[in-house]
Scaffold this active site. Sequence first.
Site, PDB file in Angstrom:
ATOM      1  N   PRO A 159       0.416   4.302  15.437  1.00 54.43           N
ATOM      2  CA  PRO A 159       1.423   3.253  15.619  1.00 54.43           C
ATOM      3  C   PRO A 159       1.835   2.570  14.320  1.00 54.43           C
ATOM      4  O   PRO A 159       1.027   1.952  13.634  1.00 54.43           O
ATOM      5  CB  PRO A 159       0.742   2.263  16.569  1.00 54.43           C
ATOM      6  CG  PRO A 159      -0.322   3.047  17.227  1.00 54.43           C
ATOM      7  CD  PRO A 159      -0.808   3.990  16.177  1.00 54.43           C
ATOM      8  N   GLU A 160       3.109   2.704  14.017  1.00 56.04           N
ATOM      9  CA  GLU A 160       3.728   1.961  12.930  1.00 56.04           C
ATOM     10  C   GLU A 160       4.748   1.033  13.587  1.00 56.04           C
ATOM     11  O   GLU A 160       4.795   0.943  14.808  1.00 56.04           O
ATOM     12  CB  GLU A 160       4.417   2.918  11.950  1.00 56.04           C
ATOM     13  CG  GLU A 160       3.487   4.025  11.446  1.00 56.04           C
ATOM     14  CD  GLU A 160       4.166   4.990  10.511  1.00 56.04           C
ATOM     15  OE1 GLU A 160       4.534   4.552   9.418  1.00 56.04           O
ATOM     16  OE2 GLU A 160       4.349   6.157  10.862  1.00 56.04           O
ATOM     17  N   LYS A 167       3.027  -4.394  12.250  1.00 57.67           N
ATOM     18  CA  LYS A 167       2.359  -3.589  13.280  1.00 57.67           C
ATOM     19  C   LYS A 167       1.579  -4.460  14.259  1.00 57.67           C
ATOM     20  O   LYS A 167       0.797  -3.935  15.046  1.00 57.67           O
ATOM     21  CB  LYS A 167       1.413  -2.592  12.613  1.00 57.67           C
ATOM     22  CG  LYS A 167       2.094  -1.661  11.608  1.00 57.67           C
ATOM     23  CD  LYS A 167       1.081  -0.800  10.877  1.00 57.67           C
ATOM     24  CE  LYS A 167       1.723  -0.098   9.692  1.00 57.67           C
ATOM     25  NZ  LYS A 167       0.715   0.623   8.870  1.00 57.67           N
ATOM     26  N   ARG A 209       5.598  -4.450  -9.450  1.00 54.45           N
ATOM     27  CA  ARG A 209       4.364  -3.683  -9.259  1.00 54.45           C
ATOM     28  C   ARG A 209       4.273  -2.472 -10.188  1.00 54.45           C
ATOM     29  O   ARG A 209       5.205  -1.704 -10.311  1.00 54.45           O
ATOM     30  CB  ARG A 209       4.270  -3.234  -7.805  1.00 54.45           C
ATOM     31  CG  ARG A 209       4.375  -4.392  -6.849  1.00 54.45           C
ATOM     32  CD  ARG A 209       3.670  -4.055  -5.571  1.00 54.45           C
ATOM     33  NE  ARG A 209       2.896  -5.189  -5.132  1.00 54.45           N
ATOM     34  CZ  ARG A 209       1.629  -5.122  -4.726  1.00 54.45           C
ATOM     35  NH1 ARG A 209       1.003  -3.965  -4.698  1.00 54.45           N
ATOM     36  NH2 ARG A 209       0.997  -6.193  -4.359  1.00 54.45           N
ATOM     37  N   ARG A 228      -4.191   8.300   1.124  1.00 58.92           N
ATOM     38  CA  ARG A 228      -3.571   8.873   2.316  1.00 58.92           C
ATOM     39  C   ARG A 228      -2.883  10.176   1.977  1.00 58.92           C
ATOM     40  O   ARG A 228      -2.346  10.337   0.877  1.00 58.92           O
ATOM     41  CB  ARG A 228      -2.536   7.899   2.891  1.00 58.92           C
ATOM     42  CG  ARG A 228      -3.023   6.475   3.004  1.00 58.92           C
ATOM     43  CD  ARG A 228      -4.258   6.345   3.852  1.00 58.92           C
ATOM     44  NE  ARG A 228      -4.024   6.828   5.198  1.00 58.92           N
ATOM     45  CZ  ARG A 228      -3.407   6.126   6.131  1.00 58.92           C
ATOM     46  NH1 ARG A 228      -2.975   4.924   5.869  1.00 58.92           N
ATOM     47  NH2 ARG A 228      -3.228   6.622   7.330  1.00 58.92           N
TER      48      ARG A 228
END
Length: 258
Positions: A2-3, A58, A150, A248
């Site tokens: 689930p996103e 989420k 970033r 990931r």
Amino acid sequence: MPELPDVEGFRQVLMACGRRCVTDIEVRDAGVLQGVTEKRLRKEGEGRRLGRAWRHGKWLFAPTDGGPTFVFHFGMTGSLWCCSPDEPFAAHDRLVLTLDDVCSLRFRDQRKLQGVQLADDAAVDRILERLGPDALAVDRAELKELLSGRRGAVKSALMDQSVIAGLGNLLCDEILWRARVAPRTPARDLSGAAYRRLHVAMGRVLRTSVSAGCVPPRRSWLTGRRDDSEPLCPRCGRPLCSGRIAGRRTVWCPHCQP
DNA sequence: AGCGCAACCTGGTCGC
DNA sequence: TGCGACCAGGTTGCGC
């Protein structure tokens, strides 16, 4: 799994139940309860009428009139279902809220990586303050503002829920592929044009996925190819690359995402 | 600041 | 048929 789009679908499940009263709570596996005991959940949750459900990233919030909020997080395997109370339970139905004795709202979750909380307003605020803005609400200028300072890989930043809330591994790969941005590019090195493409891709991928209730595994999308044994880019037909970024599995096209 | 990694859980697949 | 290793779309906390 689930996103943001999946959780938005679960919100629709809740909305379809309407403003019903929680007449019974059945904890079938206390392993999904977070920061609340079965006893307190039942004491404070039963008898409450559900208000309008809302979502941030989420996280799914189901407030009750004058009472606490049921907070759902689905981890990798969670889902929410509404059916008749007569329906037999599925193997991983962990928590069941009966609504006005006519609906059975079921929190189903194989792996129990996250779960369900019962939160007062302060506890809801503590969740929200750890999260960046919801991905659906981020405009182009804000996207650049959030990411451009970033040094790390743009994919890591997109995945970071405290930067932008709602994007998971599949969505990030899909968005980066659409925007023709290589996932390891340091976020602050991206051009203005790249940020523009990223924002357009994010909007399109999110809106289509929300309509579908998930990131659709279409063959014309990266997501529809990533589990092939020898996946090819849907755009250029060349082999896709696979590697690990931010811990990931990451799939990208080295030709389209230089 | 940001990365890698282990931990939290369960189940499917693959090689032996 | 069994068993261990490894993998999976999430998050947190730790060490570096």
